[in-house]
Structures are given as structure tokens and as C-alpha cells.
Design an enzyme around this catalytic site. Structure first.
Site, PDB file in Angstrom:
ATOM      1  N   ASP A 168      54.702 -43.966 -24.808  1.00  0.00           N
ATOM      2  CA  ASP A 168      54.895 -44.924 -23.713  1.00  0.00           C
ATOM      3  C   ASP A 168      55.888 -44.290 -22.741  1.00  0.00           C
ATOM      4  OD1 ASP A 168      54.279 -48.220 -23.509  1.00  0.00           O
ATOM      5  OD2 ASP A 168      55.925 -47.507 -22.244  1.00  0.00           O
TER       6      ASP A 168
ATOM      7  N   ARG B 115      63.831 -58.517 -11.849  1.00  0.00           N
ATOM      8  CA  ARG B 115      63.922 -57.441 -12.850  1.00  0.00           C
ATOM      9  C   ARG B 115      64.985 -56.395 -12.490  1.00  0.00           C
ATOM     10  NH1 ARG B 115      58.142 -55.756 -15.140  1.00  0.00           N
ATOM     11  NH2 ARG B 115      57.403 -57.765 -15.857  1.00  0.00           N
TER      12      ARG B 115
HETATM   13  C1  LIG Z   1      50.968 -54.403 -20.918  1.00  0.00           C
HETATM   14  S1  LIG Z   1      51.583 -53.111 -21.931  1.00  0.00           S
HETATM   15  C2  LIG Z   1      50.160 -52.820 -22.963  1.00  0.00           C
HETATM   16  C3  LIG Z   1      50.558 -52.526 -24.390  1.00  0.00           C
HETATM   17  C4  LIG Z   1      49.402 -52.307 -25.347  1.00  0.00           C
HETATM   18  N1  LIG Z   1      48.644 -51.136 -25.018  1.00  0.00           N
HETATM   19  C5  LIG Z   1      48.518 -53.511 -25.415  1.00  0.00           C
HETATM   20  O1  LIG Z   1      47.396 -53.479 -24.904  1.00  0.00           O
HETATM   21  O2  LIG Z   1      48.926 -54.521 -25.999  1.00  0.00           O
HETATM   22  C6  LIG Z   1      51.560 -51.715 -20.812  1.00  0.00           C
HETATM   23  C7  LIG Z   1      52.423 -50.557 -21.279  1.00  0.00           C
HETATM   24  O3  LIG Z   1      52.138 -49.426 -20.459  1.00  0.00           O
HETATM   25  C8  LIG Z   1      53.333 -48.702 -20.257  1.00  0.00           C
HETATM   26  N2  LIG Z   1      53.202 -47.855 -19.065  1.00  0.00           N
HETATM   27  C9  LIG Z   1      53.234 -48.220 -17.761  1.00  0.00           C
HETATM   28  N3  LIG Z   1      53.110 -47.158 -16.958  1.00  0.00           N
HETATM   29  C10 LIG Z   1      52.994 -46.075 -17.768  1.00  0.00           C
HETATM   30  C11 LIG Z   1      52.843 -44.678 -17.534  1.00  0.00           C
HETATM   31  N4  LIG Z   1      52.795 -44.175 -16.305  1.00  0.00           N
HETATM   32  N5  LIG Z   1      52.772 -43.857 -18.609  1.00  0.00           N
HETATM   33  C12 LIG Z   1      52.825 -44.355 -19.873  1.00  0.00           C
HETATM   34  N6  LIG Z   1      52.981 -45.659 -20.156  1.00  0.00           N
HETATM   35  C13 LIG Z   1      53.052 -46.514 -19.112  1.00  0.00           C
HETATM   36  C14 LIG Z   1      54.390 -49.789 -20.125  1.00  0.00           C
HETATM   37  O4  LIG Z   1      55.683 -49.295 -20.378  1.00  0.00           O
HETATM   38  C15 LIG Z   1      53.922 -50.818 -21.145  1.00  0.00           C
HETATM   39  O5  LIG Z   1      54.565 -50.679 -22.377  1.00  0.00           O
END
Ligand SMILES: C[S@@+](CC[C@H](N)C(=O)[O-])C[C@H]1O[C@@H](n2cnc3c(N)ncnc32)[C@H](O)[C@@H]1O
Length: 286
Positions: free
Chosen positions: A154, A52
């Protein structure tokens, strides 16, 4: 045919890599992303992290991970955004964990007399989740302009701009029932063939903003009738999860609901929230 392995484990690791990537580099990255985003990386993520971040080295003209990390850690480095975006995992889909949406629907039906419904999708990724919430609200109120506002946040700025555009390749919509596809999407033509765009009325129900759940203060005001925080807490340790859950409490309305992902359990926050049904939580009444 078996590969013959010659030399140290370090030599073998780097033989497959374009850039030198040591365990020390990996440890440094682990600490930086934990401090920055709360994301914990296990050692099994070594190869994932390498692949990545390679692109970031190329973009920034760095020859080694050490050089890249030194550059990143310079005060006010503009590279933090690229670094963080590269390390988030953004897997999502429309109506993921389908059972949550009838629960949301019923919850909002019980509050239909309110002036306005406020929902927060706190890890919205490329937008499939907040758009699924918006479709549910259009169905509850039987209008494309329901008295609903959805905040979608996000950490990752790349996924946020994809979400804001509301444009998806048709493959991403394959599992959506035909009636929803017809009602909520416009099929792309000409150069947009092979994609579909969410209707502007649906898009207008949502505000997209960058927000780091790890930050001490969030520039938002509640109360929210429901908060979706699904499939992001799995990346955080229990201490970080608790800190975030504690900050959700004053932002939820008295009978507001917190929707979590299928593998997320918050028993360690039993003083704050309690399980209502199927990974849906409510506030502990004080
Ligand atoms: C696996 S996705 C889940 C998306 C959606 N909530 C779902 O369940 O389908 C996790 C998301 O969390 C976000 N994320 C990770 N760390 C974060 C943080 N510290 N604050 C806000 N968002 C975060 C990532 O960028 C990513 O888009």
C-alpha cells in the site's frame, strides 16, 4: 431555522473553518496528490480535504493552508508521507466482495501441484484483504503452513503498520463466521481486551511493503498466480489505470487472475486483459 448567509461565498466557506482554505489551495492540493499518488479529487471533496489536512497543519504549526503547502513543497520535505497518508481512503473489511474468494480458492486448487503459490494484494490498506487471502489459502491446503507467499503493499504507511500488527477491534470482526474467528484469531486479554490478533502463522504468510502503484518501477518480481487490485483504481483516471494494468501484465503468470473492485471496469484495457467472470480478469493471449 434557515441560516442567513451574509458576504461572499469565500467568506461563508471560511467562516466555518479554523484555517483559511481557498479554492486556490484546494487546486494546489489536487495537483500535488495527483502527481504523487495518481489520486483524482473532484470538487465535491473540498470539505473532506479540509478536514483531513487540518491535523497536518496543527502538527506542523502552520497557520494557513498556503503556509502548509509551501512547507510541503520544499525540497525533500518529510511531510509528504503525512500529506499522502491523510488523503488516502482506506475503507476495507474482511472477505469484502465475498464472491472473489471461492474463485481464488478454485484457481489455486487448479495449481496446487506448483512448488509455491505467489499472490499480491496491491492496495492492502489495514490488512483485512491480505488476511482474507491467507485464510483462504490455509483452507485450500488444509494446513497453517501452505506453500504460499502473499505480498501486501500500500502507499499509506499508517495503514501498513496497522496491517502488520494484525490487531483489530472486535467490531471489525463481527461479520466473520464464528469458525473463522476461532481458527484464525487470538482474543486480547488485559489491556488488549476488546481486540483480537491474527494468529502468527497467518501473519507469517504475508510480507508487508510500501509501494506506490504510480511509480515507474516497482521493486518486485513475479510471476503472481493472482493479483488483487480492488477499490483503488476508482481513485485513478483511465490513463493512470492503463499504465498500472500494463505493468501488471508481465507480473502475472500465463493463466494468472486479476481481481478488481465491484465498480471498476477495465474495458479500456481490452488489449491487455479480458473479463473472465464477476470483476475477475485474465490476460489476453498474444
Ligand atoms: C479503499 S482502500 C481499498 C482496500 C482494499 N483493497 C479493499 O478493496 O478493501 C484503497 C487503498 O488504496 C491505497 N492507495 C491509494 N493510492 C495508492 C497508490 N498510488 N499506490 C498504492 N496504494 C494506493 C490507499 O492507501 C488505500 O489503502
Amino acid at each position: 431555522m434557515n441560516k442567513i448567509l451574509i458576504g461572499s461565498a469565500k467568506d461563508q466557506r471560511n467562516a466555518e473553518h479554523e484555517y483559511e482554505f481557498t479554492l486556490l489551495d484546494f487546486e494546489r492540493i489536487k495537483n500535488l496528490i495527483y502527481k504523487r499518488a495518481g489520486i483524482t479529487l473532484s470538487s465535491s471533496k473540498y470539505n473532506m480535504v479540509y478536514s483531513r489536512l487540518c491535523r497536518r497543519l496543527r502538527i506542523n504549526g502552520c497557520n494557513t493552508f498556503k503556509e502548509y503547502l509551501n512547507f510541503l513543497e520544499r525540497v525533500n520535505s518529510s511531510e509528504w508521507e503525512g500529506f499522502t497518508n491523510a488523503l488516502t481512503t482506506n475503507l476495507t473489511s474482511f472477505f469484502r466482495e465475498q464472491h472473489h474468494f471461492p474463485i481464488l480458492e478454485q484457481h489455486i486448487k487448479n495449481h496446487k501441484n506448483q512448488n509455491k503459490i505467489h499472490l499480491w494484494c496491491s492496495a492492502s490498506s489495514t490488512g483485512e484483504e491480505p488476511y482474507s487471502m491467507a485464510m483462504t489459502m490455509v483452507q485450500v491446503f488444509k494446513t497453517f503452513s501452505p506453500p504460499v507467499h502473499i505480498l501486501a503493499t500500500d502507499l499509506d504507511t499508517n495503514v501498513l503498520s496497522k496491517a502488520e500488527s494484525g490487531i483489530y477491534p472486535l467490531e471489525r470482526l463481527e461479520k466473520l463466521p464464528k469458525d473463522k474467528l476461532k481458527k484464525f484469531f487470538l482474543k486480547g486479554k488485559g489491556t488488549n481486551t476488546g481486540t483480537a490478533k491474527v494468529r502468527p502463522e497467518l501473519r507469517d504468510l504475508i510480507t508487508f511493503r510500501q509501494l506506490n502503484l504510480l511509480d515507474d518501477t516497482w521493486p518486485i518480481r513475479g510471476p503472481f498466480d493472482a493479483i488483487f487490485c480492488r477499490n483503488v483504481m476508482i481513485y485513478f483516471d483511465k490513463k493512470t489505470q492503463y499504465k498500472i494494468l500494463k505493468k501488471f501484465v508481465p507480473l502475472l503468470s500465463q493463466d494468472g487472475l486479476l481481481f478488481a473492485g465491484h465498480s471498476e471496469s477495465f474495458q479500456h484495457a481490452a488489449d491487455l486483459i479480458k473479463l473472465r467472470e464477476k470483476t475477475v480478469y485474465e490476460l489476453v493471449k498474444k
